[in-house]
Design an enzyme around this catalytic site. Structure first.
Site, short mmCIF file in Angstrom:
data_model
loop_
_atom_site.label_atom_id
_atom_site.label_comp_id
_atom_site.label_asym_id
_atom_site.label_seq_id
_atom_site.Cartn_x
_atom_site.Cartn_y
_atom_site.Cartn_z
CG ASP A 47 -11.42 36.42 -9.79
OD1 ASP A 47 -11.06 35.68 -9.04
OD2 ASP A 47 -12.74 36.74 -9.78
CD GLU A 90 6.93 53.16 -0.69
OE1 GLU A 90 5.94 53.69 -1.04
OE2 GLU A 90 6.95 52.41 0.23
CG ASP A 119 5.84 48.87 2.02
OD1 ASP A 119 5.20 49.50 0.71
OD2 ASP A 119 5.15 49.20 3.10
O1 TEU Z 1 3.58 53.40 0.88
C1 TEU Z 1 4.33 54.14 1.87
C2 TEU Z 1 4.12 55.36 1.81
O2 TEU Z 1 4.77 56.25 2.33
C3 TEU Z 1 3.16 56.21 0.97
O3 TEU Z 1 1.92 55.88 1.64
C4 TEU Z 1 3.41 57.37 0.53
O4 TEU Z 1 3.52 58.25 1.58
C5 TEU Z 1 2.28 58.08 -0.34
O5 TEU Z 1 1.60 57.22 -1.28
C6 TEU Z 1 2.67 59.35 -0.95
O6 TEU Z 1 1.50 59.73 -1.89
C7 TEU Z 1 3.83 52.02 1.16
C8 TEU Z 1 2.96 51.33 -0.04
O7 TEU Z 1 3.15 51.46 -1.42
C9 TEU Z 1 1.53 51.48 0.35
O8 TEU Z 1 0.82 51.07 -0.69
C10 TEU Z 1 1.12 51.14 1.79
O9 TEU Z 1 -0.35 51.36 1.94
C11 TEU Z 1 2.11 51.64 2.63
O10 TEU Z 1 3.61 51.40 2.40
C12 TEU Z 1 1.97 50.90 4.01
O11 TEU Z 1 2.59 49.48 3.94
#
Ligand code: TEU
Length: 521
Positions: free
Chosen positions: A21, A264, A207
């Site tokens: 920060d 992801e 994402d």
């Molecule tokens: O994560 C998507 C997601 O599917 C995860 O929540 C997953 O199911 C979980 O972590 C499994 O342990 C992504 C991002 O990485 C996350 O930080 C966000 O909250 C989410 O998308 C929504 O945008």
């Protein structure tokens, strides 16, 4: 043409809220990354994956995007990202940004317009608005749940003041899912990709890359699903038409030959996962198997073998990751304390010995554990509220990094009031302390990355398994010849022959002790 830069890159995942920060508000910012590029350069990373920094009400810490083509003032606005791109490139470090195509923030102008326009309008068709079931529409349109807990549908108050339609959100209420069948959605995403690529960004982490397409009739899911988790047999995710979207994205990114896309992809079936990595889809896909298993030689062997088999289907490049901002830190997963750290160091060596791209999470290089005793009142992950205070959520692995000094906030911020409190016992884990200690985890990571970068023994994409004792594993990089051995058992194990160039803990009488890995050439 040689292999692409990302095909054996080490990415450092910077969680910007928690990196450093510079403006004293207790939340990390982009200039904090600029200020500490030295740290990343000395660590020896090739690229940064920056979690979302675009304009957002921060209901899900930036994964709720209100304007994908501007930087949130909390993180320093556009000038800050321009400074970061320039300064990182000067040091030969690439910048990859997080993009969030599955949903927007409920504060996005499109969603606000959809609310105002009412049922049956084009504005509503950019999202999933549906009438409820039951006589008065009092039941949600289907039984889907949010990944963060509770129903995946929220009922809106219509412009006439009455309760009306529901909208779909696979995540928080403030993250309405976009309808990718509406042409505006792709067009706008294309604008976003080009906007950042034109400003010098080297690629994107995409994402929920398995989530954008939904089955036409939105059928009920078969059963209950766990919070923060889902299976392959789930109508909310991995609909086959998602691949058309990826092909469209790839066409755009191909206009920028060095740019990379990393999806992801939470899909466990190898063949289904592999489809995302076809030559006209994503360049890289996260493979999360190593985050799902215990510190156990047989499980580690199978996870590696499976990941290699999955990438081999379409000859794509493997990726490896032990932790991220969602899944928690491996030091804690492996038992915490000294034993957890010892195992984490050993697993880092296994990961870094594998062919492909590697992702190191914010502070993994310091051996940070999860912070399991955050008080209830500081928890911010929407999961905590949405699960009815059953799941504490992901804040435990998002605590700010300790840089220097002997007490919180350890040089992270000039404010003692950091967005999550920092544990006093992180005094021994600061960058400053570890810098001065040749046996520190930080020094170990620096050495490991340097060897990985400089030694030709790490060459080539193939590996072969060597025989090892029951609680151990060993493999050799076929082309370069590097050998990696790991002992997850209790007794020291004999090492394969060769010269040891690094071990995660001291050898015992020339043998590999428990919870230790070694590299040999
Ligand atoms: O994560 C998507 C997601 O599917 C995860 O929540 C997953 O199911 C979980 O972590 C499994 O342990 C992504 C991002 O990485 C996350 O930080 C966000 O909250 C989410 O998308 C929504 O945008």
């Amino acid at each position: 043409m040689g292999p692409a830069w990302w095909s054996n890159a080490v990415f450092h995942q910077v969680y910007p809220r928690s990196f450093a920060d510079t403006d004293g508000d207790g939340v990390g910012d982009i200039d904090g990354v600029v200020a500490h590029l030295d740290h990343l350069e000395r660590l020896g990373v090739d690229a940064i994956w920056l979690n979302p920094v675009t304009v957002s009400p921060m209901a899900d810490h930036g994964y709720d995007v209100a304007d994908p083509r501007d930087i949130d003032p909390l993180f320093g606005g556009m000038p800050a990202i321009e400074r970061l791109i320039a300064a990182a490139h000067q040091r030969g470090i690439k910048i990859t940004m997080d993009v969030v195509p599955n949903h927007t923030s409920s504060a996005h102008p499109w969603f606000q317009a959809a609310l105002a326009a009412g049922p049956g309008t084009d504005a509503r068709d950019r999202y999933f608005f549906r009438d409820g079931r039951g006589a008065d529409g009092e039941l949600p349109p289907n039984n889907w749940t949010s990944v963060f807990g509770g129903p995946a549908w929220t009922r809106v108050v219509e412009p006439d003041g009455n309760p009306g339609q529901y909208y779909l959100h696979l995540f928080d209420t403030e993250q309405p899912d976009l309808n990718w069948e509406h042409p505006d959605v792709f067009d706008d995403f294309e604008k976003t990709l080009r906007f950042w690529l034109e400003r010098g960004v080297d690629g994107f982490r995409i994402d929920v890359a398995h989530g954008m397409a939904k089955p036409a009739d939105l059928p009920d899911a078969k059963g209950d699903v766990k919070v923060l988790s889902h299976s392959d047999d789930d109508p909310r995710f991995n609909n086959p038409s998602v691949h058309d979207i990826h092909r469209g994205i790839r066409k755009i990114v191909d206009d920028y030959p060095d740019a990379v896309t990393i999806g992801e992809v939470w899909v466990m079936d190898n063949l289904l996962w592999a489809e995302y990595l076809r030559p006209d889809e994503l360049h890289l896909g996260f493979n999360f198997r190593l985050t799902k298993i215990d510190f156990d030689a047989a499980q580690i062997h199978d996870a590696i073998q499976n990941s290699l088999a999955a990438t081999a289907v379409y000859k794509s490049v493997p990726t490896w990751t032990l932790s991220n901002h969602d899944v928690g830190r491996e030091v804690t997963r492996y038992g915490g304390g000294e034993i957890g750290l010892r195992r984490a160091r050993a697993m880092a060596m296994v990961m870094l010995a594998l062919p492909g791209a590697v992702f190191i999470y914010n502070g993994e290089e310091l051996g940070l554990p999860d912070v399991l005793d955050l008080p209830d009142e500081v928890l911010q992950d929407p999961t905590w509220e949405r699960s009815g205070h059953v799941e504490r959520g992901r804040d435990k692995c998002r605590v700010p990094l300790p840089w220097s000094g002997t007490a919180p906030p350890f040089g992270f911020s000039s404010s003692p009031d950091t967005w999550l409190p920092m544990p006093a016992d992180w005094a021994s884990l600061t960058v400053e302390r570890q810098d001065a200690d040749p046996n520190s985890t930080l020094a170990f990571f620096r050495t490991a990355l340097q060897l990985r970068r400089e030694r030709s023994e790490f060459d080539g994409g193939e590996l072969e398994w060597l025989s090892a004792s029951a609680d151990g594993l060993a493999f050799r990089r076929t082309a370069g010849g590097l050998i990696c051995a790991l002992n997850t058992g209790e007794r020291p194990m004999p090492l394969p022959s060769g010269e040891v160039i690094l071990a995660s803990a001291p050898l015992v009488d020339g043998r590999l002790p428990n919870d230790t890995a070694a590299w040999l050439v």
